[in-house]
Design a protein around this motif. Structure first.
Motif, PDB file in Angstrom:
ATOM      1  N   ALA A   1      31.592   1.884  14.198  1.00  0.00           N
ATOM      2  CA  ALA A   1      31.880   2.892  13.173  1.00  0.00           C
ATOM      3  C   ALA A   1      31.256   4.239  13.541  1.00  0.00           C
ATOM      4  N   LEU A   2      30.021   4.214  13.989  1.00  0.00           N
ATOM      5  CA  LEU A   2      29.351   5.459  14.363  1.00  0.00           C
ATOM      6  C   LEU A   2      29.983   6.085  15.601  1.00  0.00           C
TER       7      LEU A   2
ATOM      8  N   CYS B   1      38.978   1.859  -7.298  1.00  0.00           N
ATOM      9  CA  CYS B   1      38.159   2.852  -6.591  1.00  0.00           C
ATOM     10  C   CYS B   1      39.005   4.092  -6.318  1.00  0.00           C
ATOM     11  N   ALA B   2      38.459   5.238  -6.611  1.00  0.00           N
ATOM     12  CA  ALA B   2      39.257   6.465  -6.580  1.00  0.00           C
ATOM     13  C   ALA B   2      39.716   6.840  -5.173  1.00  0.00           C
ATOM     14  N   GLY B   3      38.813   6.854  -4.202  1.00  0.00           N
ATOM     15  CA  GLY B   3      39.209   7.319  -2.879  1.00  0.00           C
ATOM     16  C   GLY B   3      39.557   8.807  -2.919  1.00  0.00           C
ATOM     17  N   PRO B   4      40.211   9.361  -1.891  1.00  0.00           N
ATOM     18  CA  PRO B   4      40.534   8.664  -0.641  1.00  0.00           C
ATOM     19  C   PRO B   4      39.300   8.473   0.233  1.00  0.00           C
ATOM     20  N   PHE B   5      39.430   7.602   1.237  1.00  0.00           N
ATOM     21  CA  PHE B   5      38.310   7.283   2.099  1.00  0.00           C
ATOM     22  C   PHE B   5      38.605   7.690   3.541  1.00  0.00           C
ATOM     23  N   ASP B   6      37.561   8.139   4.206  1.00  0.00           N
ATOM     24  CA  ASP B   6      37.675   8.484   5.625  1.00  0.00           C
ATOM     25  C   ASP B   6      37.406   7.276   6.512  1.00  0.00           C
ATOM     26  N   LEU B   7      36.558   6.381   6.023  1.00  0.00           N
ATOM     27  CA  LEU B   7      36.135   5.229   6.813  1.00  0.00           C
ATOM     28  C   LEU B   7      35.973   4.024   5.898  1.00  0.00           C
ATOM     29  N   ILE B   8      36.524   2.910   6.330  1.00  0.00           N
ATOM     30  CA  ILE B   8      36.353   1.651   5.610  1.00  0.00           C
ATOM     31  C   ILE B   8      35.723   0.654   6.569  1.00  0.00           C
ATOM     32  N   VAL B   9      34.707  -0.056   6.099  1.00  0.00           N
ATOM     33  CA  VAL B   9      34.095  -1.122   6.887  1.00  0.00           C
ATOM     34  C   VAL B   9      34.098  -2.398   6.063  1.00  0.00           C
TER      35      VAL B   9
ATOM     36  N   ALA C   1      38.797  -2.212  15.382  1.00  0.00           N
ATOM     37  CA  ALA C   1      38.887  -0.938  14.672  1.00  0.00           C
ATOM     38  C   ALA C   1      40.327  -0.457  14.660  1.00  0.00           C
ATOM     39  N   MET C   2      40.750   0.112  13.549  1.00  0.00           N
ATOM     40  CA  MET C   2      42.121   0.591  13.358  1.00  0.00           C
ATOM     41  C   MET C   2      42.096   1.987  12.738  1.00  0.00           C
ATOM     42  N   GLU C   3      43.229   2.641  12.756  1.00  0.00           N
ATOM     43  CA  GLU C   3      43.357   3.875  12.008  1.00  0.00           C
ATOM     44  C   GLU C   3      44.775   3.980  11.472  1.00  0.00           C
ATOM     45  N   ILE C   4      44.926   4.776  10.422  1.00  0.00           N
ATOM     46  CA  ILE C   4      46.238   5.010   9.826  1.00  0.00           C
ATOM     47  C   ILE C   4      46.301   6.469   9.411  1.00  0.00           C
ATOM     48  N   HIS C   5      47.474   7.071   9.581  1.00  0.00           N
ATOM     49  CA  HIS C   5      47.640   8.503   9.281  1.00  0.00           C
ATOM     50  C   HIS C   5      48.634   8.701   8.150  1.00  0.00           C
ATOM     51  N   PRO C   6      48.550   9.834   7.441  1.00  0.00           N
ATOM     52  CA  PRO C   6      49.507  10.128   6.361  1.00  0.00           C
ATOM     53  C   PRO C   6      50.936  10.196   6.881  1.00  0.00           C
TER      54      PRO C   6
ATOM     55  N   GLN D   1      46.434   9.113   1.899  1.00  0.00           N
ATOM     56  CA  GLN D   1      46.390  10.542   1.581  1.00  0.00           C
ATOM     57  C   GLN D   1      45.846  11.352   2.754  1.00  0.00           C
ATOM     58  N   ARG D   2      45.068  10.697   3.599  1.00  0.00           N
ATOM     59  CA  ARG D   2      44.542  11.351   4.797  1.00  0.00           C
ATOM     60  C   ARG D   2      44.204  10.279   5.823  1.00  0.00           C
ATOM     61  N   THR D   3      43.903  10.704   7.023  1.00  0.00           N
ATOM     62  CA  THR D   3      43.607   9.745   8.091  1.00  0.00           C
ATOM     63  C   THR D   3      42.420   8.878   7.699  1.00  0.00           C
ATOM     64  N   MET D   4      42.598   7.572   7.877  1.00  0.00           N
ATOM     65  CA  MET D   4      41.527   6.631   7.593  1.00  0.00           C
ATOM     66  C   MET D   4      41.261   5.787   8.830  1.00  0.00           C
ATOM     67  N   ARG D   5      39.976   5.541   9.065  1.00  0.00           N
ATOM     68  CA  ARG D   5      39.573   4.607  10.102  1.00  0.00           C
ATOM     69  C   ARG D   5      38.975   3.371   9.443  1.00  0.00           C
ATOM     70  N   LEU D   6      39.154   2.256  10.120  1.00  0.00           N
ATOM     71  CA  LEU D   6      38.752   0.965   9.567  1.00  0.00           C
ATOM     72  C   LEU D   6      38.042   0.170  10.646  1.00  0.00           C
ATOM     73  N   VAL D   7      36.872  -0.400  10.324  1.00  0.00           N
ATOM     74  CA  VAL D   7      36.121  -1.219  11.270  1.00  0.00           C
ATOM     75  C   VAL D   7      35.810  -2.554  10.604  1.00  0.00           C
ATOM     76  N   LEU D   8      36.244  -3.631  11.242  1.00  0.00           N
ATOM     77  CA  LEU D   8      36.153  -4.966  10.659  1.00  0.00           C
ATOM     78  C   LEU D   8      35.425  -5.938  11.569  1.00  0.00           C
ATOM     79  N   GLU D   9      34.591  -6.761  10.977  1.00  0.00           N
ATOM     80  CA  GLU D   9      34.088  -7.924  11.708  1.00  0.00           C
ATOM     81  C   GLU D   9      35.123  -9.036  11.588  1.00  0.00           C
ATOM     82  N   ILE D  10      35.289  -9.806  12.651  1.00  0.00           N
ATOM     83  CA  ILE D  10      36.254 -10.912  12.650  1.00  0.00           C
ATOM     84  C   ILE D  10      35.607 -12.147  13.252  1.00  0.00           C
ATOM     85  N   GLY D  11      36.257 -13.292  13.036  1.00  0.00           N
ATOM     86  CA  GLY D  11      35.782 -14.534  13.624  1.00  0.00           C
ATOM     87  C   GLY D  11      36.243 -14.672  15.067  1.00  0.00           C
TER      88      GLY D  11
END
Length: 295
Positions: free
Chosen positions: A115-116, A191-199, A290-295, A247-257
């Protein structure tokens, strides 16, 4: 083994004797980390550091003798060290751990690392980022990120109110509670959002595999924090749908099995996300995507 004589400690026993006795008992029980566990338990119970433990082995247990014996019995029953002491170190900081939350694993630090990296690669480290932590548990992810990103604000969600209380306490101890909202909900509902980063470190164990887990996990981690549905992927499917119309670009970082990287990635690609990067854990398994999505 509980109640046997060798688990009783006397006030006039030395720390060195206690360390040796605990190490032998843990090893005999098949606990691979026996020396480390014995050392950390004694340090925590006696309030001393590793140097004092090794250089003053003649120190007497005194009033701590009963606590040491109890801790030894609990570890022999495979209760994790962090649960016995009530704290876990994560990313160089100490977090409260209770039976209501998942015991944080060292591998989860990789979520913070990735994420960092993403934040810094996009020049966002000084921005007032909005960060969401889904299924926050003890709050290790959101609190650590807010410590590392002092201009950011966060939302921590969990379906467990008891877990949120632990997360809030940890945030207060670290001084980031004023920049964090704690919401008892599923995913980001309400949750209101929007968010720049989701973990997120969501439940990802297939329901049928839980009984086969190590007793340290199976018997002490909350079922709610382990059970990811029939194939372990239920929560990933829910998270993937959060930003169908961002609503804006979001990045996502997930732990997986272990072994889930391909399936999880496919789930998010199908929902419009673009893969950014993956990271392996010390065992060589892809542990973070890690993923990202754009408007």
């Amino acid at each position: 083994m509980a109640g046997q004589k060798q688990e009783v400690f006397e006030r006039d026993q030395t720390v060195g004797d206690a360390l040796a006795k605990m190490t032998r008992a843990f090893a005999a029980e098949g606990i691979e980390s026996a020396p480390r566990d014995a050392r950390i338990l004694l340090q925590g119970l006696l309030g001393i550091d590793g140097t004092a433990l090794l250089t003053r082995p003649e120190q007497l247990l005194g009033d701590a003798a009963e606590r040491v014996g109890d801790a030894m019995r609990r570890r022999l029953a495979h209760e994790p060290v962090s649960r016995i002491l009530g704290v876990r170190e994560f990313y160089g900081r100490e977090f409260i751990v209770t039976p209501d939350v998942l015991d944080p694993r060292p591998d989860t630090e990789t979520v913070v690392d990735v994420a960092l990296e993403i934040v810094r690669a996009n020049g966002l480290q000084s921005e007032a980022l909005q960060i969401a932590d889904i299924g926050t548990g003890s709050g290790i992810l959101i609190a650590t990120l807010l410590m590392e990103l002092p201009h950011a604000h966060g939302v921590a969600t969990d379906v467990s109110g008891a877990a949120l209380a632990v997360a809030q306490k940890n945030a207060e101890c670290l001084g980031v509670a004023s920049r964090t909202s704690f919401i008892e909900t599923r995913g980001l509902d309400g949750c209101a959002g929007p968010f720049d980063l989701i973990v997120s470190n969501p439940p990802y164990i297939a329901a049928g595999d839980i009984l086969g887990l190590e007793p340290d996990v199976r018997d002490y981690d909350p079922q709610l924090a382990l059970d990811g549905g029939a194939d372990g992927l239920d929560v990933y499917r829910e998270i993937a749908e959060i930003a169908r119309n961002p609503q804006r670009t979001m990045r996502l970082v997930l732990e997986i099995g272990a072994g889930q990287a391909s399936d999880v990635t496919d789930i998010f690609i199908s929902a419009g996300w673009r893969p950014l990067k993956q990271r392996k854990d010390l065992g060589g398994h892809v542990r973070v995507v890690a993923m990202e999505i754009h408007p």
